[in-house]
Design an enzyme around this catalytic site. Structure first.
Site, PDB file in Angstrom:
ATOM      1  N   ARG A  68       0.855  -1.182   0.000  1.00 16.49           N
ATOM      2  CA  ARG A  68       0.000   0.000   0.000  1.00 16.49           C
ATOM      3  C   ARG A  68       0.895   1.237   0.000  1.00 16.49           C
ATOM      4  O   ARG A  68       1.650   1.471   0.943  1.00 16.49           O
ATOM      5  CB  ARG A  68      -0.923   0.019   1.216  1.00 16.49           C
ATOM      6  CG  ARG A  68      -1.863   1.212   1.240  1.00 16.49           C
ATOM      7  CD  ARG A  68      -2.800   1.171   2.452  1.00 16.49           C
ATOM      8  NE  ARG A  68      -3.679   2.319   2.449  1.00 16.49           N
ATOM      9  CZ  ARG A  68      -3.371   3.513   2.978  1.00 16.49           C
ATOM     10  NH1 ARG A  68      -2.203   3.691   3.577  1.00 16.49           N
ATOM     11  NH2 ARG A  68      -4.216   4.509   2.908  1.00 16.49           N
ATOM     12  N   SER A 128     -12.391  -4.081   2.672  1.00 22.69           N
ATOM     13  CA  SER A 128     -12.435  -3.399   3.965  1.00 22.69           C
ATOM     14  C   SER A 128     -13.875  -3.166   4.394  1.00 22.69           C
ATOM     15  O   SER A 128     -14.718  -2.758   3.588  1.00 22.69           O
ATOM     16  CB  SER A 128     -11.701  -2.058   3.890  1.00 22.69           C
ATOM     17  OG  SER A 128     -10.327  -2.244   3.629  1.00 22.69           O
ATOM     18  N   LYS A 161      -3.350   5.741   8.201  1.00 20.74           N
ATOM     19  CA  LYS A 161      -4.378   5.868   7.163  1.00 20.74           C
ATOM     20  C   LYS A 161      -5.279   7.044   7.542  1.00 20.74           C
ATOM     21  O   LYS A 161      -6.185   6.918   8.370  1.00 20.74           O
ATOM     22  CB  LYS A 161      -5.197   4.585   7.027  1.00 20.74           C
ATOM     23  CG  LYS A 161      -6.057   4.538   5.760  1.00 20.74           C
ATOM     24  CD  LYS A 161      -6.699   3.162   5.591  1.00 20.74           C
ATOM     25  CE  LYS A 161      -7.352   2.994   4.219  1.00 20.74           C
ATOM     26  NZ  LYS A 161      -8.431   3.955   3.955  1.00 20.74           N
TER      27      LYS A 161
END
Length: 212
Positions: free
Chosen positions: A41, A110, A139
């Protein structure tokens, strides 16, 4: 493909890991010491960087039989033949992702509440990420924190194998496993640690202890 093992899911952060080289080294060390699945990511990277990193990660992870998951970017996952893709609620719909990646690659989604759980397409998705359980700084666009109690309630509703995510540090994995998680996803608990191998080994032991 071997059975999916979500026990210790490492989500890589290039900034915490010290760039691409540090990220690949961290992934290798962690995979050698208990990490069972790795996700790339890097939201601020260009596609070329994604491609180079994914190729390097596969080089170190494939011999260890640790799957590489690509966050969001289906094209990168297909280009490097990654094990699968993980998407969020605001990303490409899972039916489209599944059509693009085919029937055999892994697809993660998610979720953060009961509504998300009820809407999961179990015929398309292989596992769900649930959280953030605790406050997280890795995040910035994360959903509201749900806490351990709500997480436990969601585990009673989970339609698929579920991995806890969000602010999870050493000492926090055990209660999440006992609450029903099939695994825990971590970022800073391994990325950026002075000894990623030791950090991974400690978390892995904690998870095994919670299961026994």
């Amino acid at each position: 493909m071997k059975p999916l093992d979500l026990s210790l899911y490492l989500v890589l952060d290039p900034e915490l890991c010290g760039g691409m080289e540090g990220m690949v080294t961290t992934a290798r060390m962690a995979a050698e010491h208990g990490v069972t699945i790795v996700q790339l990511r890097a939201p601020h990277w260009k596609k070329r960087q994604w491609m180079e990193a994914a190729r390097s990660l596969k080089t170190v992870l494939d011999p260890l039989n640790v799957p590489l998951i690509i966050n969001d970017h289906v094209d990168i996952a297909l280009a490097v033949d990654a094990a699968g893709v993980h998407v969020g609620q605001a990303d490409m719909p899972v039916d489209v992702v599944r059509r693009l990646i085919g029937p055999t690659k892994l697809l993660g989604l998610s979720t953060s509440n009961s509504v998300h759980m009820a809407e999961v397409s179990v015929e398309l998705v292989d596992y769900i990420g649930v959280g953030p359980v605790y406050p997280t700084g890795t995040k910035l666009d994360a959903s509201p924190v749900i806490g351990l109690s709500t997480f436990g309630q969601l585990m009673s509703e989970k339609p698929l194998p579920a991995v806890a995510i969000g602010g999870i540090k050493a000492g926090m994995a055990g209660p999440l496993i006992k609450a029903g998680a099939d695994g825990v996803a971590v970022v800073s608990a391994i990325c950026g640690q002075a000894d990623p191998a030791a950090a991974a080994a400690m978390l892995s032991a904690e998870i095994r202890g919670a299961r026994s």
